[in-house]
Design an enzyme around this catalytic site. Structure first.
Site, PDB file in Angstrom:
ATOM      1  N   GLU A 180       4.598  -5.573   7.134  1.00 63.65           N
ATOM      2  CA  GLU A 180       3.830  -4.532   7.824  1.00 63.65           C
ATOM      3  C   GLU A 180       4.277  -4.286   9.263  1.00 63.65           C
ATOM      4  O   GLU A 180       4.230  -3.169   9.754  1.00 63.65           O
ATOM      5  CB  GLU A 180       2.335  -4.884   7.815  1.00 63.65           C
ATOM      6  N   ALA A 238       0.869  -1.181   0.000  1.00 62.70           N
ATOM      7  CA  ALA A 238       0.000   0.000   0.000  1.00 62.70           C
ATOM      8  C   ALA A 238       0.901   1.225   0.000  1.00 62.70           C
ATOM      9  O   ALA A 238       2.094   1.132   0.304  1.00 62.70           O
ATOM     10  CB  ALA A 238      -0.875  -0.021   1.248  1.00 62.70           C
ATOM     11  N   GLY A 243       0.574  -5.130   0.769  1.00 66.67           N
ATOM     12  CA  GLY A 243      -0.623  -5.167  -0.061  1.00 66.67           C
ATOM     13  C   GLY A 243      -0.369  -5.748  -1.437  1.00 66.67           C
ATOM     14  O   GLY A 243      -1.282  -6.256  -2.083  1.00 66.67           O
ATOM     15  N   GLU A 276      -0.699  -9.346  -0.903  1.00 66.63           N
ATOM     16  CA  GLU A 276      -2.110  -9.625  -0.587  1.00 66.63           C
ATOM     17  C   GLU A 276      -2.961  -9.594  -1.852  1.00 66.63           C
ATOM     18  O   GLU A 276      -3.863 -10.408  -2.026  1.00 66.63           O
ATOM     19  CB  GLU A 276      -2.622  -8.620   0.447  1.00 66.63           C
TER      20      GLU A 276
HETATM   21  N1  T1G Z   1       4.669   3.389  -0.046  1.00 69.44           N
HETATM   22  C1  T1G Z   1       5.125   4.606  -0.421  1.00 69.44           C
HETATM   23  N2  T1G Z   1       6.398   4.844  -0.837  1.00 69.44           N
HETATM   24  C2  T1G Z   1       7.226   3.781  -0.871  1.00 69.44           C
HETATM   25  C3  T1G Z   1       6.822   2.482  -0.485  1.00 69.44           C
HETATM   26  C4  T1G Z   1       5.477   2.307  -0.070  1.00 69.44           C
HETATM   27  N3  T1G Z   1       4.990   1.118   0.262  1.00 69.44           N
HETATM   28  N4  T1G Z   1       7.898   1.659  -0.616  1.00 69.44           N
HETATM   29  C5  T1G Z   1       8.913   2.406  -1.067  1.00 69.44           C
HETATM   30  N5  T1G Z   1       8.517   3.671  -1.218  1.00 69.44           N
HETATM   31  C6  T1G Z   1       9.334   4.771  -1.726  1.00 69.44           C
HETATM   32  C7  T1G Z   1      10.468   5.130  -0.783  1.00 69.44           C
HETATM   33  O1  T1G Z   1      10.011   6.045   0.194  1.00 69.44           O
HETATM   34  C8  T1G Z   1      11.469   5.744  -1.749  1.00 69.44           C
HETATM   35  O2  T1G Z   1      11.000   7.058  -2.052  1.00 69.44           O
HETATM   36  C9  T1G Z   1      11.286   4.920  -3.028  1.00 69.44           C
HETATM   37  O3  T1G Z   1       9.986   4.323  -2.910  1.00 69.44           O
HETATM   38  C10 T1G Z   1      12.317   3.826  -3.164  1.00 69.44           C
HETATM   39  O4  T1G Z   1      12.303   3.081  -1.931  1.00 69.44           O
HETATM   40  C11 T1G Z   1      -2.565  -3.051   3.309  1.00 69.44           C
HETATM   41  C12 T1G Z   1      -0.905  -1.879   5.059  1.00 69.44           C
HETATM   42  C13 T1G Z   1      10.268  -1.932  -1.873  1.00 69.44           C
HETATM   43  C14 T1G Z   1      12.188  -3.099  -0.764  1.00 69.44           C
HETATM   44  O5  T1G Z   1       6.524  -1.969   3.853  1.00 69.44           O
HETATM   45  O6  T1G Z   1      10.682  -2.165   1.740  1.00 69.44           O
HETATM   46  O7  T1G Z   1       0.981  -2.756   2.281  1.00 69.44           O
HETATM   47  O8  T1G Z   1      13.004   8.320  -1.239  1.00 69.44           O
HETATM   48  O9  T1G Z   1      14.636   3.677  -1.279  1.00 69.44           O
HETATM   49  O10 T1G Z   1      15.949   0.267  -1.314  1.00 69.44           O
HETATM   50  O11 T1G Z   1      -1.529  -4.870   4.321  1.00 69.44           O
HETATM   51  O12 T1G Z   1      11.152   0.463  -0.486  1.00 69.44           O
HETATM   52  O13 T1G Z   1      12.796   7.717  -3.660  1.00 69.44           O
HETATM   53  O14 T1G Z   1      11.260   9.438  -2.641  1.00 69.44           O
HETATM   54  O15 T1G Z   1      13.351   1.829  -0.085  1.00 69.44           O
HETATM   55  O16 T1G Z   1      15.094  -0.381  -3.643  1.00 69.44           O
HETATM   56  C15 T1G Z   1       4.005  -2.637   3.037  1.00 69.44           C
HETATM   57  C16 T1G Z   1       8.272  -0.778   1.982  1.00 69.44           C
HETATM   58  C17 T1G Z   1       3.295  -1.331   3.089  1.00 69.44           C
HETATM   59  C18 T1G Z   1       7.491  -2.059   1.706  1.00 69.44           C
HETATM   60  C19 T1G Z   1      12.556  -1.125  -2.241  1.00 69.44           C
HETATM   61  N6  T1G Z   1       5.169  -2.551   2.171  1.00 69.44           N
HETATM   62  N7  T1G Z   1       9.282  -0.546   0.968  1.00 69.44           N
HETATM   63  O17 T1G Z   1      13.747  -0.809  -1.582  1.00 69.44           O
HETATM   64  O18 T1G Z   1      14.133   1.532  -2.483  1.00 69.44           O
HETATM   65  S1  T1G Z   1       1.923  -1.374   4.183  1.00 69.44           S
HETATM   66  C20 T1G Z   1       6.353  -2.181   2.678  1.00 69.44           C
HETATM   67  C21 T1G Z   1      10.444  -1.254   0.988  1.00 69.44           C
HETATM   68  C22 T1G Z   1       0.839  -2.430   3.425  1.00 69.44           C
HETATM   69  C23 T1G Z   1      -1.255  -3.745   3.512  1.00 69.44           C
HETATM   70  C24 T1G Z   1      -0.257  -2.929   4.281  1.00 69.44           C
HETATM   71  C25 T1G Z   1      11.481  -0.823  -0.021  1.00 69.44           C
HETATM   72  C26 T1G Z   1      11.592  -1.774  -1.233  1.00 69.44           C
HETATM   73  P1  T1G Z   1      12.081   8.209  -2.415  1.00 69.44           P
HETATM   74  P2  T1G Z   1      13.669   2.548  -1.340  1.00 69.44           P
HETATM   75  P3  T1G Z   1      14.829   0.126  -2.281  1.00 69.44           P
END
Ligand code: T1G
Length: 690
Positions: free
Chosen positions: A125, A63, A102, A105
């Site tokens: 999460e 998400a 998500g 999911e």
């Molecule tokens: N939402 C918004 N922005 C995100 C994002 C996300 N989920 N993931 C990454 N970004 C942005 C990050 O801020 C950065 O922005 C750019 O993307 C590159 O990220 C309903 C509630 C995918 C392994 O927790 O683990 O789904 O600084 O520098 O090192 O159940 O990003 O370039 O402006 O980290 O190659 C669950 C979080 C969400 C994954 C890539 N998902 N992201 O790593 O790049 S909650 C996560 C990561 C959810 C559902 C629930 C990593 C990555 P900017 P990066 P990277």
């Protein structure tokens, strides 16, 4: 459709392609057109099967975290997945990169999942103080079994495709082009004739012994370190076993919303973005080209030098360690081998990985052997004279363009750089002990440090798995400077009437892993004693303990008593008497000291010092300070860092109490920093200062 979602038709198979850089986060801009595309494909009789694929570097990574805390917009992710599950035609998720949260999911809402061999999937999460909120805790246990699902969800760690295929989380690993393979898979499933069962129709894997599962929960949540989300995630997975599908789904949503609206999740989401923001450094753009680093040298094979060499080798970099003589070199290399052997014994790395890492590390006593290294990190004694000698020697030996880094933890980097003819190539790389474990790396920017050297240090940090924060030059940079402010009142608190265990108890209640007195017993009172003596400073109680040979755990006595072989601190009447005697000697009238006072006289001065650090531009932003403290000093993740916590608690209240203690003690650590007063007056936050 829209620029983020397009549909193409391949002989009866609808390929829905998502394109929402950088990570295809499932924000509203993606959910709405995806919902429309799925409805269209469901209604189109010419469509016999559906493939959902993503452009760019990864399948949906979750998400959109930036959307939490804002009013929800329909369709929600659960709406999307419910729509998917209403489609009888075979639906296939084509997964590459990291299908997380998500994203996974949504893939679990499809009938099938085809993945690229290098893909990873996970439900991270809990790292955001959340639990999966779109069916992950209900569908994944049905697909891979509750205990496997528990491990994935509570750890938040992604798994690779070998494990995913073995567990049945994916149905096929693609050969060649992923989307083409997924289309062929959909076609094959159509040819088989079905029935195509959604996960909600499967429960065969849920027949588990609840008692064994509860034991697994205890094991899985052991390391949750006071965080709530892992416990709630485990509860949601247990519900998948003990409730009907829909009841478990409903309960999961309730638990998710509770977590989403919690202070803990706000803190952890703050840290997620803060960690990434910290890599955005004024003067460094995406065009600033980092210098290549394929070989490194470390000066000094002591605790820090050895740890730094391991951190570099762990990142795949060949490292030469220089020591003054063969004996010291052998001792240092022997210690490295011992540490790696311990990791193999604990199962953290394989013997082959240990051998590979050791093969990257070599030793020398000859500076000339370092000449071709791309970077050298000095980790010698914290004395400016010694640093000058080392940097003078390095300046003569290292090839042009080599980066000369100092691991100094508080000395003036500009003065160190002045010992060379190339100050533009000098940077600080302040590792935290143990350097091969602690994630924080303070990158110290000298007045003359070149932008591409900074960019190289940032790239190196990423490569070796460190969390970088660029800091300016001052005594102690960010972390140690604030630590000095936090410990300023420790002795006064004891003299006023507090006990070591009371102070440490307040820290434990706040969520710190250890209080200041247990910490100094662990580190060794003699270390700080020598440091104080070198600066001509005294600490009446700690000095008296050192004079009595009570150096802490290593002497089985310090501020606490330690039974032989035990690290458990026990209050010691001798220390209580010593404190009372010192107080009498200094004419301090002792009194009851409450928990609030202890917090106000330790935490508030460090927040105040953080504000000064921002004023002096030693840190580019308040959130950088949070990243330093959470990754280098154990500030509780659930509280987001000192500056985030101060904002949430109320800067005005903190300034009032700083004023009070400044009036009581006249001590500079309590004199409110101007920007704190400004924020207290305006009611603003640190981000307003940017
Ligand atoms: N939402 C918004 N922005 C995100 C994002 C996300 N989920 N993931 C990454 N970004 C942005 C990050 O801020 C950065 O922005 C750019 O993307 C590159 O990220 C309903 C509630 C995918 C392994 O927790 O683990 O789904 O600084 O520098 O090192 O159940 O990003 O370039 O402006 O980290 O190659 C669950 C979080 C969400 C994954 C890539 N998902 N992201 O790593 O790049 S909650 C996560 C990561 C959810 C559902 C629930 C990593 C990555 P900017 P990066 P990277």
């Amino acid at each position: 459709m829209s620029e983020t979602v397009t549909i193409t038709h391949e002989d009866g198979i609808a390929v829905i392609l998502l394109d929402n850089p950088p990570v295809n986060a499932l924000g509203h801009a993606l959910r709405a057109p995806l919902f429309a595309a799925l409805e269209a494909a469901r209604a189109d009789d010419a469509v016999q099967g559906i493939v959902i694929a993503c452009a760019g570097r990864t399948f949906i990574a979750g998400a959109d975290i930036a959307e939490f805390g804002k009013p929800p917009q329909e369709p929600s992710l659960p709406d999307l997945i419910a729509l998917l599950e209403s489609i009888a035609k075979p639906t296939v998720a084509a997964i590459h990169g990291t299908a997380l949260g998500g994203g996974l999911e949504l893939a679990l809402g499809c009938h099938y999942r085809v993945a690229d061999k290098a893909a990873m999937i996970g439900l991270p999460e809990v790292n955001l103080g959340l639990i999966p909120g779109a069916g992950g805790t209900v569908r994944l246990p049905r697909l891979v079994g509750p205990e496997a699902a528990l491990g994935i969800i509570v750890s938040g760690k992604p798994i690779g495709m070998d494990k995913a295929l073995a567990l049945g989380a994916v149905d096929r690993l693609a050969e060649g082009d992923l989307t083409a393979d997924a289309v062929a898979f959909a076609r094959a499933k159509i040819a088989e004739g079905g029935p195509h069962r959604h996960i909600r129709e499967r429960a065969e894997k849920l027949a588990v012994d609840l008692e064994a599962f509860d034991t697994a929960v205890k094991e899985a949540t052991k390391k949750s370190r006071g965080l709530t989300a892992p416990l709630k995630a485990a509860e949601a997975v247990r519900n998948a076993i003990s409730m009907t599908f829909d009841a478990a789904l409903e309960r999961e949503r309730e638990l998710f919303l509770e977590r989403r609206d919690s202070e803990e999740s706000a803190a952890q989401r703050h840290l997620f973005f803060a960690t990434r923001e910290a890599t955005k450094v004024p003067g460094i753009t995406r065009d600033t080209k980092a210098r290549p680093i394929d070989s490194a040298a470390v000066i000094g094979a002591g605790t820090m030098g050895g740890g730094i060499a391991m951190a570099l080798a762990n990142g795949g970099i060949a490292v030469k360690i220089l020591e003054m003589n063969e004996e010291a070199l052998a001792r240092g290399l022997g210690q490295i081998d011992k540490i790696y052997a311990g990791s193999v014994k604990r199962g953290s790395i394989s013997q082959a990985e240990k051998d590979a890492r050791l093969a990257r590390i070599s030793g020398t006593t000859d500076y000339a052997a370092l000449a071709d290294c791309d970077i050298v990190v000095e980790a010698v004694f914290e004395d400016m004279g010694v640093k000058h000698q080392v940097f003078g020697a390095l300046d003569k030996v290292m090839k042009p363009g080599a980066i000369l880094a100092s691991n100094t933890s508080y000395l003036d980097l500009n003065e160190i750089a002045a010992a060379t003819e190339r100050p533009q190539d000098v940077v600080g790389l302040h590792f935290f002990s143990p350097a091969h474990v602690m994630r924080l790396l303070e990158i110290v920017r000298g007045d003359r440090t070149a932008p591409d050297v900074l960019a190289s240090a940032l790239a190196l940090a990423r490569r070796i798995g460190k969390v970088p924060v660029v800091v300016g030059v001052c005594n102690g940079f960010v972390g140690n400077r604030m630590l000095a402010a936090r410990r300023e009142e420790n002795e006064s608190l004891l003299l006023s009437g507090a006990t070591p265990e009371q102070v440490d108890g307040v820290f434990a209640d706040f969520g710190w892993p250890m209080g200041p007195f247990a910490m100094v017993d662990l580190a060794g009172l003699d270390i700080s004693w020598k440091h104080r003596q070198s600066l001509g400073l005294t600490a009446p109680i700690a000095d008296a303990l050192c004079e009595a040979g009570r150096f802490g755990q290593k002497a089985e006595r310090g501020f606490y008593l330690y039974e032989e072989g035990s690290r458990a601190p026990k209050p010691d009447p001798f220390v209580a008497e010593l404190i009372a005697a010192k107080a009498a000697e200094l004419g301090v009238a002792r009194r009851a000291v409450g928990a609030e006072e202890i917090t106000e006289r330790t935490l508030y001065p460090m927040i105040n010092e953080g504000a000064r650090i921002i004023e002096e531009r030693i840190a580019a932003r308040a959130s950088d300070i949070d990243v330093v403290w959470v990754n280098g000093y154990g500030f509780p993740v659930a509280k987001g860092g000192p500056m985030f916590w101060a904002e949430r608690y109320g800067i005005g209240k903190i300034v009032d109490r700083l004023e009070y203690w400044y009036g009581e003690t006249g001590k500079e650590v309590f004199k409110p920093a101007p920007i704190l007063r400004q924020l207290a007056f305006t009611g603003g936050g640190f981000a307003d200062l940017a």
